[in-house]
Design an enzyme around this catalytic site. Structure first.
Site, PDB file in Angstrom:
ATOM      1  N   SER A  37       0.846  -1.209   0.000  1.00  0.00           N
ATOM      2  CA  SER A  37       0.000   0.000   0.000  1.00  0.00           C
ATOM      3  C   SER A  37       0.875   1.250   0.000  1.00  0.00           C
ATOM      4  O   SER A  37       0.517   2.259  -0.614  1.00  0.00           O
ATOM      5  CB  SER A  37      -0.959   0.001   1.189  1.00  0.00           C
ATOM      6  OG  SER A  37      -0.248   0.151   2.386  1.00  0.00           O
ATOM      7  N   ASP A  66       7.206   2.545   5.940  1.00  0.00           N
ATOM      8  CA  ASP A  66       7.016   1.889   4.632  1.00  0.00           C
ATOM      9  C   ASP A  66       7.076   2.908   3.499  1.00  0.00           C
ATOM     10  O   ASP A  66       7.747   2.687   2.485  1.00  0.00           O
ATOM     11  CB  ASP A  66       5.669   1.158   4.572  1.00  0.00           C
ATOM     12  CG  ASP A  66       5.651  -0.121   5.402  1.00  0.00           C
ATOM     13  OD1 ASP A  66       6.589  -0.308   6.186  1.00  0.00           O
ATOM     14  OD2 ASP A  66       4.709  -0.915   5.259  1.00  0.00           O
TER      15      ASP A  66
END
Ligand code: PMV
Length: 396
Positions: free
Chosen positions: A146, A204
């Site tokens: 994502s 991330d």
């Protein structure tokens, strides 16, 4: 608004060392994984905005005129603002999403609309464009899919709206943005991640933006200087796991046995620091001994993680199978199944790697030979890219 098409890509991530310990204030090392997400943006003049996600079967089209009429004044014009839960709820309401916006497909659409409406608001009129995103990364496996999606969206929309320049010069097949532009991409990508995950750590999207390797501790993210690109086998045991439940397992063990578990966390911290030191040395002059140290660190950390309660029979099997081929593995991410990484030394012969992959596949695992320390978000000459995923999707 740019008139030419854009092709961008961004990597996923794995945690090399420090998962779980990082929740308790210790250092984690996260590295970019050379399995990438790709995005193609095509400007149009047909009055439509299209989002096409072939991996998940999403195909949506909106009328620009309709989006233009929505009251989106709750999104601050052109600023990087934190989407509050209220803003996200309001956005769901005004865009009238038909699919369940709590599932990952709905959230991917919502993140796109959030970034499109927020970034493109500075334009006199919202632009008409088509966006297609496809990925080599499995979703929900803790590999940062994502974040790579949000990073690609932020980079493409900011470039298309000329908030940042297209760094691709004539004759180049791939290029990267300047530091200040990457900072802006990362900030917007973090907002996309917040729409999807609520309260992510930001590691991330940072790895996907900057690439290479990052050290992460108590919210502070710092890139490692010139990390070496290491070859690994990435294995997905396909055993589903819940990060939240596994974090809770470690927390309760720490509360129950503080004298036993706290030293394990301290030792994992020392492993991360030693790994960071070795990677630094390897950047200057890589030597076979460095790989031996990295292998020992992998073994020790894997045993610590099992002692914390986040191992799994599938991960033990993964370690046994690779060890039978002389290779060292550890879980990556939350554990309890999920993914593991195996270091591939440069002296390995191709048949050895193939035999290991074969053995892992016959356990029912998915296995990729890839590298870590890959480049962060990049822009490509449209014709230069011919990935296996692209081919599988019919040369999108
Ligand atoms: O869910 P993953 O695979 O991205 O990894 C989670 C890492 C943990 O350290 C276990 C949790 C966290 O929030 O850092």
């Amino acid at each position: 608004m740019l008139s030419e098409a854009l092709l961008v890509s961004a990597p996923g991530k794995v945690i090399l060392h420090g998962e779980h310990a990082v929740v308790h204030g210790k250092v984690a090392l996260a590295v970019a994984l050379n399995l990438r997400t790709f995005l193609r943006l095509q400007p149009h003049s047909n009055g439509k905005v299209g989002l096409n996600l072939p991996n998940t079967g999403i195909k949506r089209v909106w009328d620009v005129a309709r989006l233009q009429l929505l009251d989106t004044s709750f999104l601050e014009p052109g600023d990087v603002t934190t989407p509050t839960p209220e803003q996200v709820e309001k956005l769901k309401e005004v865009v009238d999403l038909p699919e369940d916006s709590a599932n990952h497909k709905g959230l991917a659409v919502l993140a796109f609309l959030y970034l499109y409406l927020s970034i493109c608001r500075k334009q006199r009129a919202l632009p008409s464009l088509d966006i297609t995103v496809w990925s080599e990364l499995p979703t929900g496996a803790g590999l940062g899919s994502s974040a790579a999606y949000s990073v690609c969206l932020a980079a493409a929309l900011l470039t298309a709206c000329e908030e940042i320049p297209n760094p691709l010069r004539g004759g180049e097949s791939t290029s990267r943005w300047a530091t200040e532009d990457l900072e802006l991409i990362n900030k917007w990508a973090f907002q996309g991640e917040r729409v999807i995950h609520g309260n992510p750590s930001g590691v991330d999207n940072a790895v996907s933006t900057w690439g290479g390797a990052l050290r992460y501790q108590q919210g502070k993210i710092s890139p490692l200087k010139r990390p070496p690109a290491l070859q690994i086998l990435l294995t997905n045991t396909r055993v589903p796991r819940s990060t939240k439940a596994l974090v809770a397992v470690v927390r309760s063990r720490l509360l129950k046995f503080p004298e036993i578990v706290a030293p394990l966390l301290t030792s994992i911290d020392a492993i991360s620091l030693e790994c960071e030191r070795v990677l630094g040395e390897m950047a200057a002059a890589p030597a076979p001994e460095h790989y031996l140290v990295l292998e020992e660190l992998i073994d020790m950390n894997q045993h610590h993680l099992s002692a914390l309660g986040v191992g799994h029979a599938s991960l033990d099997q993964l370690c046994r199978v690779t060890m039978a081929h002389g290779l060292h593995s550890k879980l990556t991410g939350a554990g309890g199944g999920g993914c593991g990484i195996t270091l591939l030394r440069p002296d390995l012969e191709l048949p050895d790697v193939e035999a290991t992959k074969q053995a892992l596949t016959s356990c029912g695992f998915d296995c990729w030979e890839t590298s870590i320390g890959a480049s962060g978000v990049s822009v490509h000459l449209d014709t230069s890219l011919d990935t296996p995923v692209q081919q599988a999707l019919g040369g999108l």
